[in-house]
Design a protein around this motif. Structure first.
Motif, mmCIF file in Angstrom:
data_model
loop_
_atom_site.group_PDB
_atom_site.id
_atom_site.type_symbol
_atom_site.label_atom_id
_atom_site.label_comp_id
_atom_site.label_asym_id
_atom_site.label_seq_id
_atom_site.Cartn_x
_atom_site.Cartn_y
_atom_site.Cartn_z
ATOM 1 N N VAL A 54 0.819 -1.216 0.000
ATOM 2 C CA VAL A 54 0.000 0.000 0.000
ATOM 3 C C VAL A 54 0.852 1.265 0.000
ATOM 4 O O VAL A 54 1.990 1.278 0.462
ATOM 5 C CB VAL A 54 -0.987 0.050 1.197
ATOM 6 N N LEU A 55 0.230 2.317 -0.535
ATOM 7 C CA LEU A 55 0.836 3.643 -0.563
ATOM 8 C C LEU A 55 -0.082 4.587 0.200
ATOM 9 O O LEU A 55 -1.281 4.681 -0.112
ATOM 10 C CB LEU A 55 0.989 4.122 -2.014
ATOM 11 N N LEU A 56 0.459 5.250 1.215
ATOM 12 C CA LEU A 56 -0.312 6.227 1.974
ATOM 13 C C LEU A 56 0.164 7.621 1.559
ATOM 14 O O LEU A 56 1.320 7.969 1.749
ATOM 15 C CB LEU A 56 -0.140 6.002 3.477
ATOM 16 N N VAL A 57 -0.739 8.359 0.933
ATOM 17 C CA VAL A 57 -0.406 9.661 0.365
ATOM 18 C C VAL A 57 -1.078 10.754 1.180
ATOM 19 O O VAL A 57 -2.270 10.657 1.491
ATOM 20 C CB VAL A 57 -0.913 9.759 -1.101
ATOM 21 N N ARG A 58 -0.331 11.785 1.509
ATOM 22 C CA ARG A 58 -0.933 12.936 2.201
ATOM 23 C C ARG A 58 -1.385 13.969 1.174
ATOM 24 O O ARG A 58 -0.651 14.297 0.245
ATOM 25 C CB ARG A 58 0.075 13.542 3.174
ATOM 26 N N SER A 59 -2.582 14.460 1.397
ATOM 27 C CA SER A 59 -3.196 15.386 0.457
ATOM 28 C C SER A 59 -3.754 16.566 1.244
ATOM 29 O O SER A 59 -3.401 16.785 2.409
ATOM 30 C CB SER A 59 -4.296 14.621 -0.308
ATOM 31 N N ALA A 60 -4.616 17.330 0.615
ATOM 32 C CA ALA A 60 -5.275 18.457 1.287
ATOM 33 C C ALA A 60 -6.649 18.644 0.664
ATOM 34 O O ALA A 60 -6.870 18.293 -0.496
ATOM 35 C CB ALA A 60 -4.441 19.723 1.135
ATOM 36 N N ASN A 61 -7.559 19.217 1.448
ATOM 37 C CA ASN A 61 -8.937 19.391 0.986
ATOM 38 C C ASN A 61 -9.425 20.790 1.351
ATOM 39 O O ASN A 61 -9.056 21.334 2.392
ATOM 40 C CB ASN A 61 -9.815 18.325 1.666
ATOM 41 N N SER A 78 -5.122 15.624 4.497
ATOM 42 C CA SER A 78 -6.019 14.519 4.184
ATOM 43 C C SER A 78 -5.170 13.275 4.006
ATOM 44 O O SER A 78 -3.956 13.354 3.768
ATOM 45 C CB SER A 78 -6.784 14.808 2.893
ATOM 46 N N ILE A 79 -5.815 12.122 4.123
ATOM 47 C CA ILE A 79 -5.101 10.841 4.019
ATOM 48 C C ILE A 79 -5.743 10.025 2.900
ATOM 49 O O ILE A 79 -6.947 9.787 2.894
ATOM 50 C CB ILE A 79 -5.194 10.057 5.358
ATOM 51 N N VAL A 80 -4.908 9.613 1.942
ATOM 52 C CA VAL A 80 -5.392 8.769 0.846
ATOM 53 C C VAL A 80 -4.590 7.465 0.903
ATOM 54 O O VAL A 80 -3.358 7.485 0.884
ATOM 55 C CB VAL A 80 -5.175 9.461 -0.525
ATOM 56 N N LEU A 81 -5.296 6.352 1.000
ATOM 57 C CA LEU A 81 -4.642 5.047 1.049
ATOM 58 C C LEU A 81 -4.990 4.270 -0.217
ATOM 59 O O LEU A 81 -6.166 4.131 -0.562
ATOM 60 C CB LEU A 81 -5.082 4.258 2.293
ATOM 61 N N TYR A 132 -0.984 22.807 1.110
ATOM 62 C CA TYR A 132 -0.403 21.586 0.549
ATOM 63 C C TYR A 132 -1.080 21.217 -0.768
ATOM 64 O O TYR A 132 -2.240 21.545 -0.981
ATOM 65 C CB TYR A 132 -0.578 20.417 1.535
ATOM 66 N N PRO A 133 -0.365 20.467 -1.628
ATOM 67 C CA PRO A 133 -0.961 20.018 -2.888
ATOM 68 C C PRO A 133 -2.108 19.024 -2.665
ATOM 69 O O PRO A 133 -2.144 18.325 -1.648
ATOM 70 C CB PRO A 133 0.202 19.333 -3.617
ATOM 71 N N ILE A 134 -3.007 18.982 -3.635
ATOM 72 C CA ILE A 134 -4.144 18.053 -3.591
ATOM 73 C C ILE A 134 -3.796 16.802 -4.396
ATOM 74 O O ILE A 134 -3.251 16.891 -5.493
ATOM 75 C CB ILE A 134 -5.399 18.712 -4.212
ATOM 76 N N VAL A 135 -4.149 15.638 -3.844
ATOM 77 C CA VAL A 135 -4.082 14.386 -4.606
ATOM 78 C C VAL A 135 -5.513 13.853 -4.679
ATOM 79 O O VAL A 135 -6.150 13.644 -3.643
ATOM 80 C CB VAL A 135 -3.163 13.339 -3.929
ATOM 81 N N GLU A 136 -6.000 13.653 -5.885
ATOM 82 C CA GLU A 136 -7.363 13.160 -6.045
ATOM 83 C C GLU A 136 -7.354 11.706 -6.495
ATOM 84 O O GLU A 136 -6.331 11.207 -6.980
ATOM 85 C CB GLU A 136 -8.108 14.043 -7.049
ATOM 86 N N GLU A 137 -8.506 11.082 -6.379
ATOM 87 C CA GLU A 137 -8.601 9.658 -6.707
ATOM 88 C C GLU A 137 -8.134 9.387 -8.147
ATOM 89 O O GLU A 137 -7.421 8.419 -8.398
ATOM 90 C CB GLU A 137 -10.056 9.190 -6.515
ATOM 91 N N ASN A 161 -4.207 3.211 -11.975
ATOM 92 C CA ASN A 161 -3.844 1.788 -11.792
ATOM 93 C C ASN A 161 -3.574 1.410 -10.339
ATOM 94 O O ASN A 161 -2.893 0.422 -10.060
ATOM 95 C CB ASN A 161 -2.649 1.401 -12.672
ATOM 96 N N PHE A 162 -4.084 2.216 -9.410
ATOM 97 C CA PHE A 162 -4.099 1.852 -7.992
ATOM 98 C C PHE A 162 -5.533 1.479 -7.630
ATOM 99 O O PHE A 162 -6.484 1.959 -8.251
ATOM 100 C CB PHE A 162 -3.711 3.047 -7.105
ATOM 101 N N GLU A 163 -5.677 0.695 -6.582
ATOM 102 C CA GLU A 163 -6.995 0.468 -5.982
ATOM 103 C C GLU A 163 -7.083 1.416 -4.781
ATOM 104 O O GLU A 163 -6.332 1.253 -3.808
ATOM 105 C CB GLU A 163 -7.096 -0.992 -5.534
#
Length: 284
Positions: free
Chosen positions: A235-242, A275-278, A249-254, A259-261
């Motif tokens: 797994v990859l745990l990515v920090r994002s912002a909302n 924010s936390i994206v797993l 901080y930069p935003i990471v969206e789905e 090619n990740f689940e």
């Protein structure tokens, strides 16, 4: 101009007022000779953070071009100020007799503990408990997430911390060296994530710090690179912002996680900023 102090956590700050106040802070910060910790820098950043965690219905994507450019500039300035604050504190702690016992002196220590608690809870909910080996990309001079995780949550896990800056790693090593047990489980390497390949398939879980990849294009390239070389099923745990936190901080969206689940997306509503994206690399 109305002050943000007139608003509380039950009141939504109007978007135009929020942007106007943030632009004002940006104008002041960008004129400073130095972003090193000082009364003025600390006061400006505290004001900014308080604004950004107020409830707001702001749509970052809908901001006009001028505000988008200001936001990008602000993320870079805040990142630099954060790096300088961490380096100063880490250097100071490294000179104390037992740095690990003095981590609570760091002004945002409590936030790191809360964030690590949330991240550990999300990992456990998704079947990742006591991973054997973890990588933290962008660990910086104050590797608080790794330390808090190692001491409170993942008590047998080995942590490899990667940062592009050797000075940051030197400062971090001094802190960890004061705890014999922790030092055995924690290593620091000076590496650019985009130059790492084979090594990435050793980890059950990879953390990506919020400021690794300062804009969307960089971030997407890094995510794709990690996905390509990480172990299948890990797994990859990515920090994002909302919302307004995206001024920090930069935003990471789905849809950035090609090619990740995507397993979980969590947006905090308290003083925790990230924010936390797993996401998981599929087995097939």
């Amino acid at each position: 101009m109305a002050s943000f102090q007139n608003f509380n956590h039950e009141t939504q700050l109007p978007s135009d007022l929020l942007v106007a106040q943030i632009m004002q802070i940006h104008a002041t910060i960008s004129k400073l000779e130095s972003l090193r910790p000082s009364k003025q820098v600390n006061a400006l950043l505290t004001h900014l953070v308080k604004l950004c965690i107020l409830p707001s219905s702001i749509d970052i994507k809908a901001l006009p071009q001028e505000a988008q450019a200001m936001r990008q500039s602000l993320i870079v300035l805040c990142g630099k100020a954060e790096e300088l604050l961490e380096l100063e504190f880490s250097t100071f702690l490294g000179q104390t007799p037992n740095p690990i016992n003095n981590l609570t002196l760091f002004p945002y220590y409590g936030n790191y503990v809360k964030l690590a608690n949330l991240e550990n809870k999300i990992l456990i909910e998704n079947g990742i408990e006591q991973p054997k080996k973890v990588a933290f990309v962008g660990s910086g001079p104050m590797p608080l997430t790794s330390i808090v995780m190692a001491m409170l949550h993942m008590k047998s896990t080995h942590f490899d911390n990667f940062d592009i800056d050797e000075k940051a790693n030197e400062a971090a090593r001094k802190i960890v060296a004061s705890d014999v047990e922790l030092e055995k489980r924690m290593k620091f390497e000076t590496k650019d994530i985009m130059e790492m390949r084979e090594k990435l398939d050793q980890y059950d879980c990879i953390f990506l710090a919020a400021l690794v990849g300062m804009n969307r294009e960089e971030k997407v390239n890094i995510l794709e690179h990690i996905r390509k070389y990480m172990k299948k099923g890990s797994v990859l745990l990515v920090r994002s912002a909302n919302g307004a936190r995206a001024f920090l901080y930069p935003i990471v969206e789905e849809h950035d996680l090609v090619n990740f689940e995507v397993l979980s997306i969590f947006h905090p509503s308290d003083e925790v900023i990230n924010s936390i994206v797993l996401a998981r690399k599929p087995l097939i």
